[in-house]
Every structure is written in structure tokens, then in C-alpha cells.
Design an enzyme around this catalytic site. Structure first.
Site, PDB file in Angstrom:
ATOM      1  N   ASP A  13     -23.741  42.732  25.412  1.00 22.07           N
ATOM      2  CA  ASP A  13     -23.948  42.877  23.759  1.00 22.07           C
ATOM      3  C   ASP A  13     -24.498  44.053  23.557  1.00 22.07           C
ATOM      4  O   ASP A  13     -24.957  44.219  22.383  1.00 22.07           O
ATOM      5  CB  ASP A  13     -24.481  41.451  23.317  1.00 22.07           C
ATOM      6  CG  ASP A  13     -23.863  40.299  23.579  1.00 22.07           C
ATOM      7  OD1 ASP A  13     -22.538  40.265  23.774  1.00 22.07           O
ATOM      8  OD2 ASP A  13     -24.423  39.082  23.667  1.00 22.07           O
ATOM      9  N   LYS A  16     -20.609  47.720  23.599  1.00 24.45           N
ATOM     10  CA  LYS A  16     -19.527  48.137  24.531  1.00 24.45           C
ATOM     11  C   LYS A  16     -18.224  48.600  23.660  1.00 24.45           C
ATOM     12  O   LYS A  16     -17.523  49.606  23.848  1.00 24.45           O
ATOM     13  CB  LYS A  16     -19.283  47.334  25.651  1.00 24.45           C
ATOM     14  CG  LYS A  16     -20.516  47.375  26.530  1.00 24.45           C
ATOM     15  CD  LYS A  16     -20.536  46.520  27.929  1.00 24.45           C
ATOM     16  CE  LYS A  16     -20.130  44.925  27.659  1.00 24.45           C
ATOM     17  NZ  LYS A  16     -21.527  44.384  26.941  1.00 24.45           N
ATOM     18  N   GLY A  40     -17.124  39.260  24.681  1.00 22.61           N
ATOM     19  CA  GLY A  40     -16.921  39.412  23.283  1.00 22.61           C
ATOM     20  C   GLY A  40     -17.185  40.642  22.857  1.00 22.61           C
ATOM     21  O   GLY A  40     -18.493  41.040  22.538  1.00 22.61           O
ATOM     22  N   HIS A  41     -16.203  41.472  22.747  1.00 22.53           N
ATOM     23  CA  HIS A  41     -16.438  42.833  22.534  1.00 22.53           C
ATOM     24  C   HIS A  41     -15.857  43.201  20.866  1.00 22.53           C
ATOM     25  O   HIS A  41     -14.707  43.010  20.529  1.00 22.53           O
ATOM     26  CB  HIS A  41     -15.643  43.940  23.463  1.00 22.53           C
ATOM     27  CG  HIS A  41     -16.304  43.600  24.675  1.00 22.53           C
ATOM     28  ND1 HIS A  41     -15.698  44.487  25.768  1.00 22.53           N
ATOM     29  CD2 HIS A  41     -17.196  42.695  25.250  1.00 22.53           C
ATOM     30  CE1 HIS A  41     -16.286  44.040  27.036  1.00 22.53           C
ATOM     31  NE2 HIS A  41     -17.460  43.400  26.610  1.00 22.53           N
ATOM     32  N   GLN A 222     -20.066  42.086  30.013  1.00 17.57           N
ATOM     33  CA  GLN A 222     -21.418  41.759  30.309  1.00 17.57           C
ATOM     34  C   GLN A 222     -22.277  43.047  30.326  1.00 17.57           C
ATOM     35  O   GLN A 222     -22.106  44.021  30.021  1.00 17.57           O
ATOM     36  CB  GLN A 222     -21.663  40.783  31.623  1.00 17.57           C
ATOM     37  CG  GLN A 222     -21.131  39.223  31.448  1.00 17.57           C
ATOM     38  CD  GLN A 222     -19.425  39.324  31.326  1.00 17.57           C
ATOM     39  OE1 GLN A 222     -18.646  39.696  32.196  1.00 17.57           O
ATOM     40  NE2 GLN A 222     -18.743  38.619  30.358  1.00 17.57           N
TER      41      GLN A 222
HETATM   42  P1  GDP Z   1     -20.525  44.091  23.345  1.00 15.87           P
HETATM   43  O1  GDP Z   1     -20.193  42.767  23.725  1.00 15.87           O
HETATM   44  O2  GDP Z   1     -21.368  44.982  24.258  1.00 15.87           O
HETATM   45  O3  GDP Z   1     -18.964  44.829  23.086  1.00 15.87           O
HETATM   46  O4  GDP Z   1     -21.088  43.984  22.083  1.00 15.87           O
HETATM   47  P2  GDP Z   1     -20.806  42.675  21.008  1.00 15.87           P
HETATM   48  O5  GDP Z   1     -19.747  43.079  20.016  1.00 15.87           O
HETATM   49  O6  GDP Z   1     -21.050  41.514  21.620  1.00 15.87           O
HETATM   50  O7  GDP Z   1     -22.181  42.953  19.828  1.00 15.87           O
HETATM   51  C1  GDP Z   1     -22.570  44.460  19.341  1.00 15.87           C
HETATM   52  C2  GDP Z   1     -22.657  43.952  17.842  1.00 15.87           C
HETATM   53  O8  GDP Z   1     -23.347  45.061  17.188  1.00 15.87           O
HETATM   54  C3  GDP Z   1     -21.275  44.064  17.169  1.00 15.87           C
HETATM   55  O9  GDP Z   1     -21.479  43.057  16.015  1.00 15.87           O
HETATM   56  C4  GDP Z   1     -21.166  45.283  16.729  1.00 15.87           C
HETATM   57  O10 GDP Z   1     -20.245  45.315  15.426  1.00 15.87           O
HETATM   58  C5  GDP Z   1     -22.366  45.640  16.307  1.00 15.87           C
HETATM   59  N1  GDP Z   1     -22.723  47.296  16.407  1.00 15.87           N
HETATM   60  C6  GDP Z   1     -22.320  47.998  17.425  1.00 15.87           C
HETATM   61  N2  GDP Z   1     -22.940  49.301  17.314  1.00 15.87           N
HETATM   62  C7  GDP Z   1     -23.735  49.163  16.327  1.00 15.87           C
HETATM   63  C8  GDP Z   1     -24.514  49.967  15.585  1.00 15.87           C
HETATM   64  O11 GDP Z   1     -25.060  51.185  16.140  1.00 15.87           O
HETATM   65  N3  GDP Z   1     -25.558  49.436  14.379  1.00 15.87           N
HETATM   66  C9  GDP Z   1     -25.286  48.087  14.073  1.00 15.87           C
HETATM   67  N4  GDP Z   1     -26.201  47.717  13.114  1.00 15.87           N
HETATM   68  N5  GDP Z   1     -24.348  47.299  14.653  1.00 15.87           N
HETATM   69  C10 GDP Z   1     -23.649  47.751  15.798  1.00 15.87           C
HETATM   70  P1  IMO Z   2     -20.364  40.806  26.884  1.00 17.06           P
HETATM   71  O1  IMO Z   2     -19.379  41.451  27.455  1.00 17.06           O
HETATM   72  C1  IMO Z   2     -23.883  38.395  26.685  1.00 17.06           C
HETATM   73  C2  IMO Z   2     -24.324  35.258  29.882  1.00 17.06           C
HETATM   74  C3  IMO Z   2     -24.247  33.784  29.119  1.00 17.06           C
HETATM   75  C4  IMO Z   2     -25.127  33.201  30.458  1.00 17.06           C
HETATM   76  C5  IMO Z   2     -24.731  34.105  31.422  1.00 17.06           C
HETATM   77  C6  IMO Z   2     -23.637  33.353  32.405  1.00 17.06           C
HETATM   78  O2  IMO Z   2     -19.782  40.574  25.418  1.00 17.06           O
HETATM   79  O3  IMO Z   2     -21.348  41.550  26.607  1.00 17.06           O
HETATM   80  P2  IMO Z   2     -20.773  32.814  31.996  1.00 17.06           P
HETATM   81  O4  IMO Z   2     -20.411  32.212  31.083  1.00 17.06           O
HETATM   82  O5  IMO Z   2     -20.500  34.346  32.123  1.00 17.06           O
HETATM   83  O6  IMO Z   2     -20.819  31.939  33.485  1.00 17.06           O
HETATM   84  O7  IMO Z   2     -22.509  32.721  31.675  1.00 17.06           O
HETATM   85  O8  IMO Z   2     -24.223  35.152  31.056  1.00 17.06           O
HETATM   86  N1  IMO Z   2     -23.105  36.045  29.170  1.00 17.06           N
HETATM   87  C7  IMO Z   2     -23.158  37.052  28.369  1.00 17.06           C
HETATM   88  N2  IMO Z   2     -24.369  37.549  27.677  1.00 17.06           N
HETATM   89  N3  IMO Z   2     -22.740  39.015  26.475  1.00 17.06           N
HETATM   90  C8  IMO Z   2     -21.808  38.814  27.274  1.00 17.06           C
HETATM   91  O9  IMO Z   2     -20.697  39.544  27.403  1.00 17.06           O
HETATM   92  C9  IMO Z   2     -21.750  37.679  28.274  1.00 17.06           C
HETATM   93  N4  IMO Z   2     -20.867  36.956  29.216  1.00 17.06           N
HETATM   94  C10 IMO Z   2     -21.792  36.067  29.703  1.00 17.06           C
HETATM   95  O10 IMO Z   2     -24.916  33.727  28.071  1.00 17.06           O
HETATM   96  O11 IMO Z   2     -26.550  33.549  30.171  1.00 17.06           O
HETATM   97 MG    MG Z   3     -20.486  40.701  23.361  1.00 19.49          MG
END
Ligand code: GDP
Ligand code: IMO
Ligand code: MG
Length: 422
Positions: A13, A16, A40-41, A222
Site C-alpha cells: 500500500d 504502487k 488493491g492498487h 504487496q
Molecule cells: P498500492 O497498493 O501500493 O497501490 O497502494 P493503495 O492503492 O492500496 O494505497 C495508496 C492510497 O494512497 C490510495 O488511496 C491512493 O489513492 C493514495 N495515494 C497515492 N499517492 C498519494 C499521495 O501522494 N498522497 C495522498 N494523500 N494519497 C496518495
Molecule cells: P498491495 O499490492 C498490504 C497482507 C495481509 C496479511 C498478509 C497475508 O495492495 O500493496 P494474504 O491475503 O496475502 O495471504 O495476506 O499480507 N497483504 C497486504 N498488505 N497491501 C497488500 O497488497 C497486501 N496483500 C496482502 O494484510 O497481513
Molecule cells: Mg494496496
């Protein structure tokens, strides 16, 4: 032309999805190499927010080809839902998405076994998407792959064989009712019809593309500390998010990788269980969660929040071979008077030499903090590095020196325009 691996450098998270979307402007092909719909990207474009679980985030850039590599475990239900969601939003998927023959499938019993195992004592806090059980079957050589969908007879045989064992396990060990074999066969035969057109010999396709001078971005899911080998085992996922996984998960050899970009959040978050040395369980942690909107993009769970851990990111930069990084969510820190950065750990009063990945030691370490002044100014509309307040520049300089990376991209908000190159 270049082949770049993009990796999450902490516990996932990091943003990415947003950075893949930015970078994919310059790439021909974007490939997911591991994980599954546990990811969840998020990509925010205008007022719309797209959350991608299986399809590479490059799908939102017109003309970019997206590929799901053999290292990914595919839940056909999640995949078809995602395709339908994109098409409903006028994003063309047909002809732009390819899936490896050799990717493994997530079956209904994988999701069920994931939830049963999470209801027991040795919880990990998984996403419940069947990831662990599916990789177990892959390595036990019992998995069902995309290629098996293409042969009705083989598919039926494999499902029957697996169901015999899984139903035994479900009824005799877990006192759960049996799963209906015929229903599962029917369901997966239907998937074949829907997925057939996307299937490709991915290693050949990608290596030919490289030979033709095309550029490829490999999108990790991840993060490094969730890697099954290099993470905080057993509180990890069951795949290899680190850059090494990009080769085995796609069929692109290491000699063809040109660079590795790390995605680094300006503070730290973690979802699920496991040690987290800089975690804040007080109101400052709550403030980070609130301002950073730190709730899981897949499960909606509140993310655990804490200060930036340079000792951890330094380890991550080493195992991933990170050349440059994108710093995300810097804007979230604008609301703090003082900002702490962890520069090392102490264990039993002595400094720790290298990052401990074993849970016992990592749970016992005491972070060593340095305190930096906050900037207390809104930076979310800054369009260049030079526009940042001097305290923000000092913070970036400090964390990059302590973690041993070079900053290439800075993100100050979720939107495309809230990004600049350094
Ligand atoms: P990922 O799994 O690495 O793709 O990240 P996620 O999408 O799960 O979580 C990142 C969250 O931060 C999302 O809600 C993005 O829209 C948000 N986000 C990304 N870059 C920024 C930033 O520079 N500032 C803020 N405030 N939010 C951001
Ligand atoms: P993105 O790509 C954050 C965590 C789960 C749990 C552990 C194992 O959005 O960054 P799993 O379901 O993979 O067997 O769970 O890994 N986890 C993540 N945490 N971002 C993710 O994906 C994750 N995918 C799995 O919360 O601790
Ligand atoms: Mg994510």
C-alpha cells in the site's frame, strides 16, 4: 529500451498503483508478476478512483498492453468482475490484456481454506482471497492452471482429484460440509469460455517484445517485508514481491532487467498481524490514519500506522537492488509539528547491526528516533521540488541518506498532477 521492476518497499500500500499509472505513460507493456486479488492498487484520475486487484494498473493508459504473468494466482471471478468494471467505465480490455498459460487458478476451496485457517489460533490477518492455499497447491504440484482450462477433460479430472482430497480435509478435519464437485466443474468450464481469448505464451511474448526494443514495466504487488523469503515470516504473503520474483513470475531473465524502482511511503503502514517497530497506537497514529485515509483498498480494514523506518527501508533497498525511489504521501505529514524517523534499532540495550526478519527479535527491538521539524504548510499543490518548503526538502534528504536511496519521483496527493520528478 528498458525493463524496469517496480516494487513496494515496505508492507504494501505504498502507492504502487498511482506510480505505475504515472510511469506507464513511458512504457509499452505493464506486467503483474506475483500475488493475486489480495492486492488493491488505487489510481485516481480526475474525480474517478479505480482500484485494481489483478489487472496491471497500466490498463488505465490508452495503448498500453497489460500482462498477468505465471507468478500470479488468478481468481477467475475477481478477474471477470474487474474486466466488467473497466469496460463499464469505457476502458478497453479486449486486445490489451494477456494472461500466462502457467498462472495458477484460485479455486473455491482455496478461499474457504483461507477463511477456516484464519478462524483458528495461528492467524496472519490475511485478505481472505485464497492466496496462501493456492500457492500451497502450486508448490505441492496439485494446482490447476490457466492451461488446464483449455482442455475440458483434463480440467474435469484435476478438479475431481483435488475435490476428493479437499472434501476429505473439510469434512474429517474441519467438520465442514462437502463442496459440490459438479457445480465447480460447471463454473470453471464457463470461465474457460470467458478467459480463452486472453491466454498467451507470455515468456515468448515478453522476450520477443524486448528483442523488438519495447519497454516493459513489471508491477509488483504487496511489499518487500511481506515477501515469503525476505519478509517478517510467518506474517507475510505467500509469494515473492521483491524484485527477484519479477523474473520467475514472468519468464524475463535477470540479464534483461535494467532497473528497479522502489515505492516508498513517507511514513509506514501495515495491514494484518505481525511486528511493526515504529507503530503508533496513540492519537498520532490515529491522525496519520485519518489524514492519509489509511483503510485497505481490498478489505477496507484500518491500516496500522507509524513513523518512517529508515532501517527497514535500507534493508528493503538492499534485497531489491533499488536504483531510485518514488516517495508517496508526503502531503500527509504536512499536519505534524514534529516528525520522527527511525534510524536504527536497539535490542537489550545494544544497537542492532542488520534488520532482523525473525518475529521474536523484531517484536523486541526498540526504535532509535531522530526528530525533525515539520513544515506545517500545504504542499499538495506543489508542482516541483523547488516549490517544497525547506523543512520538507530536509526531510527528504534525511530519509534518503539514512535509507540509502535516490529520490526520483515525489507524490503529494492521489492525483496524476500531484506528482513531480526530482
Ligand atoms: P498500492 O497498493 O501500493 O497501490 O497502494 P493503495 O492503492 O492500496 O494505497 C495508496 C492510497 O494512497 C490510495 O488511496 C491512493 O489513492 C493514495 N495515494 C497515492 N499517492 C498519494 C499521495 O501522494 N498522497 C495522498 N494523500 N494519497 C496518495
Ligand atoms: P498491495 O499490492 C498490504 C497482507 C495481509 C496479511 C498478509 C497475508 O495492495 O500493496 P494474504 O491475503 O496475502 O495471504 O495476506 O499480507 N497483504 C497486504 N498488505 N497491501 C497488500 O497488497 C497486501 N496483500 C496482502 O494484510 O497481513
Ligand atoms: Mg494496496
Amino acid at each position: 529500451m528498458s525493463v524496469t521492476v517496480l516494487v513496494g518497499s515496505q508492507w504494501g500500500d505504498e502507492g504502487k498503483g498511482k506510480i505505475v499509472d504515472i510511469l506507464s505513460e513511458k512504457y509499452d507493456i505493464v506486467v503483474r508478476y506475483q500475488g493475486g486479488a489480495n492486492a488493491g492498487h488505487t489510481v485516481a484520475i480526475g474525480d474517478k478512483q479505480y482500484v485494481l486487484h489483478l489487472i496491471p494498473s497500466g490498463i488505465l493508459r490508452e495503448g498500453v498492453i497489460c500482462v498477468i504473468g505465471n507468478g500470479v494466482v488468478i481468481d477467475p471471478t475477481a478477474l471477470l468482475e474487474e474486466i466488467a468494471f473497466l469496460e463499464k467505465n469505457n476502458i478497453k480490455v479486449d486486445g490489451r490484456l494477456f494472461i500466462s498459460h502457467n498462472a495458477h487458478l484460485i479455486m473455491p476451496y482455496h478461499k474457504l481454506l483461507d477463511s477456516i485457517s484464519e478462524s483458528g489460533e495461528n492467524k496472519i490477518g490475511t485478505t481472505g482471497r485464497g492466496i496462501g492455499p493456492s500457492y500451497i497447491d502450486k508448490y505441492a504440484r496439485k494446482g490447476i492452471r490457466i492451461v488446464d482450462l483449455l482442455n475440458r477433460k483434463v480440467l474435469e479430472e484435476k478438479i475431481r482429484e483435488n475435490l476428493k482430497e479437499k472434501n476429505n480435509l473439510l469434512t474429517k478435519v474441519y467438520a465442514h460440509e462437502e463442496l459440490n464437485v459438479e457445480e465447480i466443474i460447471k463454473q470453471y468450464v464457463e470461465f474457460d469460455k470467458a478467459i480463452d481469448k486472453y491466454v498467451k505464451d507470455v515468456p515468448a511474448y515478453l522476450n520477443n517484445a524486448i528483442a523488438e526494443g519495447k519497454s516493459i514495466l513489471l508491477e509488483g504487488a504487496q511489499g518487500a517485508l511481506l515477501d515469503v523469503d525476505h519478509g517478517t515470516y510467518p506474517y507475510v504473503t505467500s509469494s515473492s514481491p521483491t524484485s527477484g520474483g519479477a523474473c520467475t513470475g514472468t519468464g524475463i531473465p535477470p540479464t534483461k532487467i535494467n532497473s528497479v524502482v522502489g515505492i516508498v511511503k513517507a511514513y509506514t503502514t501495515r495491514v494484518g498481524l505481525g511486528p511493526f517497530p515504529t507503530e503508533l497506537t496513540d492519537e498520532e497514529g490515529e491522525k496519520l490514519r485519518k489524514i492519509g485515509a489509511e483503510y485497505g483498498a481490498t478489505t477496507g480494514r484500518p491500516r496500522r500506522c507509524g513513523w518512517f523506518d529508515a532501517f527497514l527501508v535500507n534493508y528493503s533497498a538492499m534485497i531489491n537492488g533499488i536504483d531510485s525511489v518514488a516517495i508517496t504521501k508526503l502531503d500527509v505529514l504536512s499536519h505534524f509539528d514534529k516528525i520522527k524517523v527511525c534510524v536504527g534499532y536497539e535490542l537489550n540495550g545494544k544497537p542492532v547491526k542488520s534488520f532482523p526478519t525473525d518475529v521474536e527479535r523484531l517484536s523486541a527491538v526498540k526504535p532509535i528516533y531522530e526528530i525533525l521539524p515539520g513544515w506545517k504548510k500545504d504542499i499538495s499543490s506543489c508542482l516541483s521540488y523547488s516549490e517544497l518548503p525547506s523543512e520538507t526538502k530536509d526531510y527528504l534528504k534525511f530519509i534518503s541518506e539514512k535509507s540509502g536511496f535516490r529520490i526520483e519521483i515525489v507524490s503529494v496527493g492521489p492525483k496524476r498532477q500531484q506528482t513531480f520528478y526530482v
